[in-house]
Design an enzyme around this catalytic site. Sequence first.
Site, PDB file in Angstrom:
ATOM      1  N   TYR A 243      40.893  48.919  54.207  1.00  0.00           N
ATOM      2  CA  TYR A 243      41.053  50.377  54.231  1.00  0.00           C
ATOM      3  C   TYR A 243      41.805  50.924  53.015  1.00  0.00           C
ATOM      4  CZ  TYR A 243      38.892  51.053  58.830  1.00  0.00           C
ATOM      5  OH  TYR A 243      37.986  51.132  59.864  1.00  0.00           O
TER       6      TYR A 243
ATOM      7  N   VAL B  29      41.725  40.869  59.424  1.00  0.00           N
ATOM      8  CA  VAL B  29      42.494  40.393  60.571  1.00  0.00           C
ATOM      9  C   VAL B  29      41.720  40.629  61.877  1.00  0.00           C
ATOM     10  CG1 VAL B  29      43.887  42.499  60.894  1.00  0.00           C
ATOM     11  CG2 VAL B  29      44.848  40.275  61.475  1.00  0.00           C
ATOM     12  N   ASP B  30      40.942  41.686  61.924  1.00  0.00           N
ATOM     13  CA  ASP B  30      40.104  41.996  63.095  1.00  0.00           C
ATOM     14  C   ASP B  30      39.127  40.843  63.372  1.00  0.00           C
ATOM     15  OD1 ASP B  30      39.002  43.484  65.133  1.00  0.00           O
ATOM     16  OD2 ASP B  30      37.970  44.924  63.836  1.00  0.00           O
TER      17      ASP B  30
HETATM   18  N1  AR6 Z   1      46.863  37.329  59.727  1.00  0.00           N
HETATM   19  C1  AR6 Z   1      47.677  38.276  59.194  1.00  0.00           C
HETATM   20  N2  AR6 Z   1      47.278  39.214  58.307  1.00  0.00           N
HETATM   21  C2  AR6 Z   1      45.970  39.182  57.941  1.00  0.00           C
HETATM   22  C3  AR6 Z   1      45.043  38.243  58.458  1.00  0.00           C
HETATM   23  C4  AR6 Z   1      45.541  37.281  59.385  1.00  0.00           C
HETATM   24  N3  AR6 Z   1      44.752  36.371  59.917  1.00  0.00           N
HETATM   25  N4  AR6 Z   1      43.832  38.498  57.887  1.00  0.00           N
HETATM   26  C5  AR6 Z   1      43.988  39.531  57.056  1.00  0.00           C
HETATM   27  N5  AR6 Z   1      45.276  39.947  57.082  1.00  0.00           N
HETATM   28  P1  AR6 Z   1      42.404  44.337  57.002  1.00  0.00           P
HETATM   29  P2  AR6 Z   1      42.560  47.264  57.355  1.00  0.00           P
HETATM   30  C6  AR6 Z   1      45.919  41.049  56.338  1.00  0.00           C
HETATM   31  O1  AR6 Z   1      41.340  44.473  55.989  1.00  0.00           O
HETATM   32  O2  AR6 Z   1      42.894  47.439  55.920  1.00  0.00           O
HETATM   33  C7  AR6 Z   1      38.199  45.302  59.376  1.00  0.00           C
HETATM   34  O3  AR6 Z   1      36.892  44.975  59.032  1.00  0.00           O
HETATM   35  C8  AR6 Z   1      45.222  41.495  55.068  1.00  0.00           C
HETATM   36  O4  AR6 Z   1      45.517  40.618  53.987  1.00  0.00           O
HETATM   37  O5  AR6 Z   1      42.280  43.263  58.012  1.00  0.00           O
HETATM   38  O6  AR6 Z   1      43.341  48.020  58.385  1.00  0.00           O
HETATM   39  C9  AR6 Z   1      38.282  46.243  60.578  1.00  0.00           C
HETATM   40  O7  AR6 Z   1      37.219  46.055  61.478  1.00  0.00           O
HETATM   41  C10 AR6 Z   1      45.827  42.894  54.878  1.00  0.00           C
HETATM   42  O8  AR6 Z   1      47.106  42.793  54.255  1.00  0.00           O
HETATM   43  O9  AR6 Z   1      42.627  45.721  57.842  1.00  0.00           O
HETATM   44  C11 AR6 Z   1      38.232  47.591  59.922  1.00  0.00           C
HETATM   45  O10 AR6 Z   1      36.892  47.999  59.668  1.00  0.00           O
HETATM   46  C12 AR6 Z   1      46.048  43.362  56.320  1.00  0.00           C
HETATM   47  O11 AR6 Z   1      45.909  42.195  57.151  1.00  0.00           O
HETATM   48  C13 AR6 Z   1      38.953  47.384  58.623  1.00  0.00           C
HETATM   49  O12 AR6 Z   1      38.819  46.010  58.314  1.00  0.00           O
HETATM   50  C14 AR6 Z   1      45.045  44.403  56.775  1.00  0.00           C
HETATM   51  O13 AR6 Z   1      43.772  44.131  56.228  1.00  0.00           O
HETATM   52  C15 AR6 Z   1      40.416  47.687  58.756  1.00  0.00           C
HETATM   53  O14 AR6 Z   1      41.021  47.615  57.496  1.00  0.00           O
END
Ligand code: AR6
Length: 175
Positions: A128, A40-41
């Site tokens: 994470y 998402v980042d």
């Molecule tokens: N809209 C809504 N949810 C989303 C989207 C989106 N566009 N894209 C992904 N998700 P993650 P974390 C969901 O990995 O676990 C990054 O590299 C995804 O399916 O984005 O907190 C950062 O820079 C999942 O359910 O975040 C950090 O290094 C949720 O968002 C690291 O990842 C969180 O997945 C953070 O990891």
Amino acid sequence: MDVHPRHPAKISILLADITTLKVDAIVNAANNYLLGGKGVDGAIHSRAGPGLLEECRRIGGCPTGEACITQGYHLAARWIIHTVGPIWRGGNNGEDDLLACCYRNCFALAEQHGIKSIAFPAISAGAYGFPMERACQIALAEMSTFLEKCDEIEVIAVCFSTRAYLCYQDALRGL
Ligand code: AR6
């Protein structure tokens, strides 16, 4: 969309790409460096544009469990609240508390900035490695607790997969 029975029209679960939402603030699941990443980042940085990275550089980083706020740049959302969730290390290393702190600190910033609608991704439940069921339970418990004291903010739990959507629905029933 499902609505929390105790908070009608205030907390909802939505299957969507968070970067497309027209809300006052979306929450970013960032890392300690605030310099973008995957998941998402990455989606938020790519849609918001380079101004976001510049502002994040000026902020200089964010400790795990804390949150900071930037403008939304090219997003429909006016604000982005960046929070850093814990990396899952088996569950006995303060992960639950740190994840709860993320939600609380995001809500504190939302209140300070007069935000009336806020959308959260499932913080920590992607790269994470936080187990989705547990992450959803913590998320909804914090949302519900917040809404008990401040019911003027619309809260959206955003799911990016059907699995996440089902987890949130289960967690909602278990509240
Ligand atoms: N809209 C809504 N949810 C989303 C989207 C989106 N566009 N894209 C992904 N998700 P993650 P974390 C969901 O990995 O676990 C990054 O590299 C995804 O399916 O984005 O907190 C950062 O820079 C999942 O359910 O975040 C950090 O290094 C949720 O968002 C690291 O990842 C969180 O997945 C953070 O990891």
